[in-house]
Design a protein around this motif. Structure first.
Motif, PDB file in Angstrom:
ATOM      1  N   THR A  82       0.848  -1.188   0.000  1.00 30.45           N
ATOM      2  CA  THR A  82       0.000   0.000   0.000  1.00 30.45           C
ATOM      3  C   THR A  82       0.883   1.236   0.000  1.00 30.45           C
ATOM      4  O   THR A  82       1.982   1.214   0.550  1.00 30.45           O
ATOM      5  N   PRO A  83       0.435   2.291  -0.611  1.00 28.14           N
ATOM      6  CA  PRO A  83       1.265   3.487  -0.684  1.00 28.14           C
ATOM      7  C   PRO A  83       1.410   4.155   0.685  1.00 28.14           C
ATOM      8  O   PRO A  83       0.506   4.112   1.510  1.00 28.14           O
ATOM      9  N   THR A  84       2.585   4.727   0.892  1.00 27.13           N
ATOM     10  CA  THR A  84       2.821   5.496   2.098  1.00 27.13           C
ATOM     11  C   THR A  84       3.019   6.944   1.709  1.00 27.13           C
ATOM     12  O   THR A  84       3.472   7.253   0.600  1.00 27.13           O
ATOM     13  N   SER A  85       2.679   7.815   2.595  1.00 31.06           N
ATOM     14  CA  SER A  85       2.871   9.237   2.343  1.00 31.06           C
ATOM     15  C   SER A  85       3.558   9.854   3.561  1.00 31.06           C
ATOM     16  O   SER A  85       3.430   9.366   4.681  1.00 31.06           O
ATOM     17  N   THR A  86       4.296  10.902   3.329  1.00 29.35           N
ATOM     18  CA  THR A  86       4.997  11.596   4.396  1.00 29.35           C
ATOM     19  C   THR A  86       4.141  12.760   4.874  1.00 29.35           C
ATOM     20  O   THR A  86       3.654  13.555   4.078  1.00 29.35           O
ATOM     21  N   VAL A  87       3.970  12.832   6.174  1.00 30.48           N
ATOM     22  CA  VAL A  87       3.174  13.885   6.777  1.00 30.48           C
ATOM     23  C   VAL A  87       4.085  14.690   7.694  1.00 30.48           C
ATOM     24  O   VAL A  87       4.783  14.126   8.537  1.00 30.48           O
ATOM     25  N   GLU A 105       5.427   8.920   8.708  1.00 34.33           N
ATOM     26  CA  GLU A 105       4.959   8.190   7.532  1.00 34.33           C
ATOM     27  C   GLU A 105       3.555   7.685   7.808  1.00 34.33           C
ATOM     28  O   GLU A 105       3.295   7.089   8.848  1.00 34.33           O
ATOM     29  N   LYS A 106       2.676   7.960   6.887  1.00 27.77           N
ATOM     30  CA  LYS A 106       1.295   7.501   7.009  1.00 27.77           C
ATOM     31  C   LYS A 106       1.096   6.351   6.029  1.00 27.77           C
ATOM     32  O   LYS A 106       1.294   6.503   4.830  1.00 27.77           O
ATOM     33  N   HIS A 107       0.761   5.198   6.562  1.00 26.92           N
ATOM     34  CA  HIS A 107       0.551   4.016   5.724  1.00 26.92           C
ATOM     35  C   HIS A 107      -0.903   3.921   5.316  1.00 26.92           C
ATOM     36  O   HIS A 107      -1.799   4.302   6.057  1.00 26.92           O
ATOM     37  N   GLY A 108      -1.127   3.371   4.135  1.00 24.59           N
ATOM     38  CA  GLY A 108      -2.491   3.160   3.665  1.00 24.59           C
ATOM     39  C   GLY A 108      -3.135   1.986   4.379  1.00 24.59           C
ATOM     40  O   GLY A 108      -2.493   1.270   5.152  1.00 24.59           O
TER      41      GLY A 108
END
Length: 133
Positions: A82-87, A105-108
Motif C-alpha cells: 500500500t502506498p505510504t505518504s509523508t506527513v 509516515e502515514k501508511h495506507g
C-alpha cells in the motif's frame, strides 16, 4: 388433559385476483431488482479485484477477523503493498515555546493480495493427487 393443535383452525385465504398480484409485483420488483443488482455488483467486484479489504476477504471466505489476522501472521495470506505518504507536523512546545517539526509516515489501509491467494490455491489444486488432469 385436552390439547389442541395450534394449526387445526382454518387458515385465512387471501383473495388471489390478478389485479392484486400485479400490484404486489409492481411494488416489489424495483426493490428486489435493486437488491439483486447490488449483490451482483459486489460479487463481481470481489471476484475480479486484485486486492480486497480485510473485512471483505473475511466475509467472502467465511472466516473471522481473528483467524484472518493469524493467517496474515503465519504467511497463509499476503498483504498487498500500500502506498505510504509523508506527513509533516509543526508543534509548539508549551513549556519552552519552541517549535519543532515532526515527520511521520502515514501508511495506507492494509489490503489482502487476492491475486496471490488465487494463484496459491490454483497451484495447490494442480499439485493435488486427488484431481486427475
Amino acid at each position: 388433559m385436552h390439547t389442541e393443535n395450534a394449526n387445526s383452525g382454518n387458515a385465512f385465504e387471501l383473495p388471489q385476483s390478478p389485479e392484486l398480484i400485479a400490484n404486489l409485483a409492481a411494488a416489489l420488483m424495483p426493490a428486489l431488482s435493486a437488491a439483486v443488482n447490488t449483490a451482483v455488483e459486489k460479487a463481481l467486484a470481489l471476484n475480479t479485484s486484485a486486492t480486497m479489504s480485510k473485512e471483505d476477504f473475511a466475509a467472502a471466505n467465511g472466516i473471522s477477523k481473528s483467524v484472518l489476522e493469524k493467517w496474515i501472521a503465519n504467511g497463509v495470506v499476503l498483504l498487498a503493498p500500500t502506498p505510504t505518504s509523508t506527513v509533516k507536523r509543526t508543534v509548539e512546545c508549551k513549556k519552552t515555546g519552541q517549535t519543532r517539526t515532526d515527520v511521520m509516515e502515514k501508511h495506507g489501509n492494509a489490503l489482502i493480495n487476492v491475486a496471490a491467494w488465487r494463484e496459491k490455491n490454483l497451484q495447490h489444486a494442480m499439485n493435488c493427487r486427488y484431481i486427475k488432469r
